[in-house]
Motif scaffolding. Structure first.
Motif, PDB file in Angstrom:
ATOM      1  N   LYS A 133       0.830  -1.209   0.000  1.00 20.30           N
ATOM      2  CA  LYS A 133       0.000   0.000   0.000  1.00 20.30           C
ATOM      3  C   LYS A 133       0.860   1.252   0.000  1.00 20.30           C
ATOM      4  N   ALA A 179       1.484   3.933  -3.370  1.00 18.98           N
ATOM      5  CA  ALA A 179       1.027   5.305  -3.092  1.00 18.98           C
ATOM      6  C   ALA A 179       2.152   6.145  -2.517  1.00 18.98           C
ATOM      7  N   SER A 192       4.802   8.936  -1.764  1.00 23.90           N
ATOM      8  CA  SER A 192       4.643  10.372  -1.923  1.00 23.90           C
ATOM      9  C   SER A 192       5.552  10.956  -2.990  1.00 23.90           C
ATOM     10  N   GLN A 218       7.227   6.199  -6.517  1.00 19.15           N
ATOM     11  CA  GLN A 218       5.927   5.560  -6.764  1.00 19.15           C
ATOM     12  C   GLN A 218       5.940   4.770  -8.060  1.00 19.15           C
ATOM     13  N   THR A 221      -7.389   0.509  -4.321  1.00 25.33           N
ATOM     14  CA  THR A 221      -7.826   1.893  -4.081  1.00 25.33           C
ATOM     15  C   THR A 221      -6.676   2.890  -4.207  1.00 25.33           C
ATOM     16  N   PRO A 222      -5.488   2.634  -3.626  1.00 24.63           N
ATOM     17  CA  PRO A 222      -4.380   3.569  -3.850  1.00 24.63           C
ATOM     18  C   PRO A 222      -3.953   3.675  -5.312  1.00 24.63           C
ATOM     19  N   GLU A 238      -6.621   5.916  -7.011  1.00 25.86           N
ATOM     20  CA  GLU A 238      -6.641   7.314  -6.555  1.00 25.86           C
ATOM     21  C   GLU A 238      -5.310   8.028  -6.732  1.00 25.86           C
ATOM     22  N   LYS A 239      -4.170   7.287  -6.722  1.00 23.89           N
ATOM     23  CA  LYS A 239      -2.862   7.928  -6.823  1.00 23.89           C
ATOM     24  C   LYS A 239      -2.106   7.540  -8.086  1.00 23.89           C
ATOM     25  N   SER A 245       0.256   1.273 -13.393  1.00 20.20           N
ATOM     26  CA  SER A 245      -0.969   1.148 -12.581  1.00 20.20           C
ATOM     27  C   SER A 245      -2.033   0.342 -13.321  1.00 20.20           C
TER      28      SER A 245
END
Length: 875
Positions: free
Chosen positions: A41, A45, A47, A52, A80-81, A84-85, A98
């Motif tokens: 996770k 995701a 930073s 990443q 979900t990460p 969203e990211k 991704s």
């Protein structure tokens, strides 16, 4: 985890390399990540955008080399990460990694959990997250298709994306809808189409037109399970794979709206007064009831419930006199069968016969609606269930019904995937051959088309016995339809049976003195010698070919081969040099053959002198008598497995004959059943017609009775009017007679009275009489005179101006001896007598008439005197 992004980035790169070097998915390298899947996770995701990117790439390597267990454990922590990211990253490599991670999660396991975790992002606050999630869904469906990934959850949330304020979100929703249209076509529309605005619908239709001409899409990426199945499959053309041409390959099932939609409860939406309005005497009420039912049940999928009463009402509507009601009822049956599918099969017997009976309608719109309803009912059932009703209506007396049933049968044969049985094929062919001799060209062509379509299903070879009785012209017509027919069910040829294991000729070798041995793998049927008749077992020929005796054997037994017609297997010979208990008299060719010790027949016939043989005392060897006792167990050996005794063959023939008889009886019974069914149906139709005729006659009789009662009352009223008019006519005749009697007679002198007045006319000569009769007579006389004046034929009145001058002069004189005075006095007397008579009772009526007659006579005499004095009587 380090706080320095470069350290994290290097760790992700090292992890990806280690995953690539692992020998299998059970390597210890994966163990830390399986024990704590939440590590991924933070990696996906990260930073730092650079770290990443490497973290998502490392996770892709982890999935690629880690297997299903690693995928399932880490899936809930990363989707979900990533959405969203990762999908909204500004780096193209991060976006690609991704999306690859999402595709790998589906490839390794299943798609449902991945889609379930992506869908919440469609309701996110950031428009770019929603657009990225929709783009990822588009890519997933593009790679795996709608057969691997269930489209229903996505279709439910798609209208929400079309209503978003951001144009990028709406554009991605449009791309996803176009991708759905590639796979589902119009089946997707019922799920969300009505929730869109008209402008959005028109825009989507324009986008759909661009992809309509494209070929059907194919799955571009296979699941791991599909890859393993393909790896296990044998290569084309090897043993174990059925090899058929492309026409025999079954077409892939198309996804339709029924599979996508959720069942809906429509029974509660049916109006409460539906059955009352359907039974109304006004056709508009019946049509409106059916329209309301159609609006309630017109959904992609219907929840199963009790629709028995509704179907009975729809079946009754098939007999309606108004074709608009019939058409609407057929449309209701169509959508109901389409929404229930297999659950509608229990209502087939209720609605199918009335629909087929109504095929007599010649209007094309009605025929199309009935045909569509029949097709949907057939899709909800099977060909065997509908065949009985179809065959019954093929013999209907109405040619229009026959033609409609023929078209329906052809459509059923083209769309069914079940190959009809031989009995069903026979029934269809016999019914179609009868139609070939019809007077109508359409029926003859329909029969030929049915035969051609059946031939396409079962093959030309199977249809040859049915085509022998047809002439060349009809065979050519059937062959034309056979070439043009397109069917989905084809009778595939059965694979050839595997060859039976053969027993070596002559059986296994045996050394002299040793007991009998069975060949490995051979199965022999052992039977006692006493139970098998001599005729049932054939004699075995020798190892070498030799001529057979023409006549019977010496013992009177049949020659080898016998009635069974089976040929005994060849015998294998022993090694040279080994003695035989039965050696031939003539020297055999080298090497000397040794006969097998295992005989086949219990009582074999004697062998010929030439070659090797068996049986009889002459065939026994004198050199080794000690071997003779071994013949006893040999005689009790069984026949070979491949042979059948005469009794068994006779029993088999009897069973075959009985089977054929039963099949013929079954066919006859089925034919009789279909014939009786058609007769029952015809009698039902006649009964219904008689009931309708009886009802119509009863209503006609009631109407005639009502008319008769009215006619009688009118006749009575007319008789009363006639009687009244007759009395009035008589009264008028009497008044006319009186008026004529008072007219001018002779030379113009008025005659006051010509005839005796009647009882009713007495009022004319009465002065001041108060009797009702007198007043009524005066009024009647006055009315009569006025009517005659109007008609122009009234007699001259009593007016003084109408008299002659002499009469006026005479009337004007007032002398005592004047005739007028006498007349006045006479009139006065008459008036007195009239008054007296009017006041008298009914008994004095005759006296009054006598006095009136006397006055009349006096008046006549005085008139004559006056004429004589005035010289009217001069010549």
């Amino acid at each position: 985890m380090s706080f320095v992004w470069k350290v994290r980035k290097q760790a992700y790169e090292d992890a990806a390399k280690q995953f690539e070097l692992t020998p299998d998915e059970h390597d210890p390298t994966f163990r830390p990540f399986n024990q704590d899947p939440s590590l991924w996770k933070g990696a996906v995701a990260d930073s730092n955008v650079a770290a990443q990117s490497d973290g998502i790439a490392a996770y892709c390597a982890f999935l690629k080399f880690g297997g299903r267990e690693n995928c399932v454990r880490s899936r809930g922590h990363v989707i979900t990460p990533i959405v969203e990211k990762g999908l909204i990253s500004t780096r193209p490599a991060t976006k690609t990694s991704s999306l690859e991670a999402l595709l790998l999660l589906i490839e390794i396991d299943t798609a449902a959990p991945v889609i379930e975790d992506i869908l919440p992002a469609v309701s996110a606050k950031l428009p770019k997250v929603i657009a990225a999630a929709l783009a990822a869904l588009t890519s997933i469906f593009h790679n795996y298709g709608c057969k691997v990934v269930d489209p229903k959850p996505v279709l439910k949330v798609l209208p929400k994306a079309f209503g978003h304020a951001d144009k990028n979100v709406r554009a991605e929703a449009t791309n996803l809808a176009v991708e759905f249209y590639r796979w589902l076509r119009d089946a997707m529309k019922p799920m969300f189409w009505n929730d869109l605005k008209p402008t959005q619908q028109s825009d989507l239709e324009a986008q759909f037109e661009k992809v309509k001409a494209e070929p059907a899409p194919k799955q571009e990426r296979l699941l791991r399970s599909q890859q393993e199945a393909m790896a296990r499959a044998p290569p084309p053309g090897t043993e174990g794979e059925d090899i058929y041409d492309g026409d025999d390959a079954e077409e892939p099932a198309e996804v339709d709206a029924f599979d996508l939609a959720e069942p809906q409860d429509v029974l509660s939406k049916v109006p409460a007064d539906f059955h009352d309005n359907l039974a109304s005497s006004k056709w508009k009420d019946r049509k409106e009831a059916l329209e309301s039912l159609f609006a309630a049940i017109n959904v992609p999928r219907i929840k199963d419930a009790d629709f028995n009463e509704i179907n009975r009402g729809l079946a009754k509507s098939m007999k309606d006199a108004n074709i608009a009601v019939v058409t609407q009822a057929a449309q209701c049956i169509e959508v109901l069968a389409m929404g229930l599918r297999k659950s509608y099969g229990k209502y087939r017997s209720i609605v199918m016969p009335p629909i087929m009976e109504r095929l007599k309608e010649k209007k094309q719109s009605v025929a199309d609606a009935l045909g569509a309803a029949l097709d949907q009912v057939f899709m909800a059932t099977s060909f065997s269930e509908c065949l009985e009703d179809i065959l019954a209506f093929l013999s209907h007396k109405n040619p229009q019904v026959k033609e409609g049933t023929l078209k329906f049968l052809v459509r059923c044969l083209r769309t069914t995937r079940d190959v009809p049985s031989k009995q069903e094929v026979t029934s269809i062919v016999e019914a179609a051959k009868k139609l070939l001799s019809e007077s109508s060209e359409s029926l003859r062509s329909g029969g030929a088309e049915v035969l051609g379509t059946v031939m396409k299903i079962v093959g030309e070879r199977a249809m040859n016995p049915h085509m022998e009785a047809l002439d060349d012209i009809r065979k050519t017509k059937v062959k034309e339809f056979f070439d043009k027919a397109e069917v989905k069910a084809k009778d595939k040829p059965k694979p050839a049976p595997a060859p039976a294991a053969r027993v070596p000729a002559g059986g296994p070798k045996k050394v002299a003195g040793a007991g009998p041995k069975k060949a490995p793998g051979a199965v022999k049927k052992v039977a006692p010698a006493a139970s098998a008749p001599p005729l049932a077992e054939p004699a075995s020929p020798s190892a070498q070919p030799r001529p057979k005796p023409a006549g019977p054997s010496k013992l009177g037994l049949p020659k080898p081969g016998g009635p069974t017609g089976l040929k005994a297997p060849q015998r294998r010979l022993a090694a040279p040099g080994v003695g035989s208990p039965r050696r031939a008299a003539a020297p055999p060719p080298p090497p000397p053959p040794i006969e097998d010790e295992e005989p086949i027949a219990v009582s074999p016939p004697p062998k010929p002198r030439i070659g090797l043989g068996r049986g009889g005392l002459a065939g026994r060897s004198l050199a080794k008598p000690s071997v003779a006792p071994t013949l006893a167990p040999i005689a009790a050996s069984a026949a070979p497995a491949s042979g059948l005794t005469a009794m068994e063959r006779a029993e088999l023939e009897e069973l075959r004959t009985a089977n054929e008889q039963l099949l013929r009886q079954v066919d006859e019974l089925r034919h009789d059943k279909s014939k009786l069914s058609s007769e029952i149906l015809e009698l039902k139709n006649q009964n219904a017609g008689l009931i309708e005729d009886h009802t119509r006659d009863h209503l006609s009789i009631k109407a005639k009775e009502t008319q008769l009662v009215r006619a009688r009352s009118d006749a009575e009223a007319a008789e009363q009017v006639n009687e009244r008019l007759r009395r009035e006519l008589e009264r008028l005749k009497r008044a006319l007679s009186r008026a004529e009697g008072l007219g001018v007679s002779g030379s113009g002198v008025p005659s006051p009275m010509v005839m005796s007045p009647s009882h009713d006319d007495m009022g004319i000569y009465r002065d001041g009489s108060n009797s009702a009769g007198a007043r009524s007579n005066r009024m009647s006389f006055a009315s009569t005179m006025s009517e005659e004046k109007e008609n122009g034929d009234a007699p001259p009145p009593y007016a003084r101006s109408k008299l002659s001058p002499e009469a006026r002069y005479t009337s004007a004189s007032s002398g005592r001896g004047s005739p007028a005075r006498g007349i006045r006095s006479a009139n006065t007397d008459e008036a007195a007598h009239g008054t007296t008579g009017a006041s008298a009772s009914a008994s004095n009526g005759v006296e009054s008439w006598r006095r009136a007659a006397e006055v009349t006579s006096q008046l006549k005499a005085r008139i004559e005197q006056m004429k004589a004095k005035q010289g009217f009587n001069r010549p």
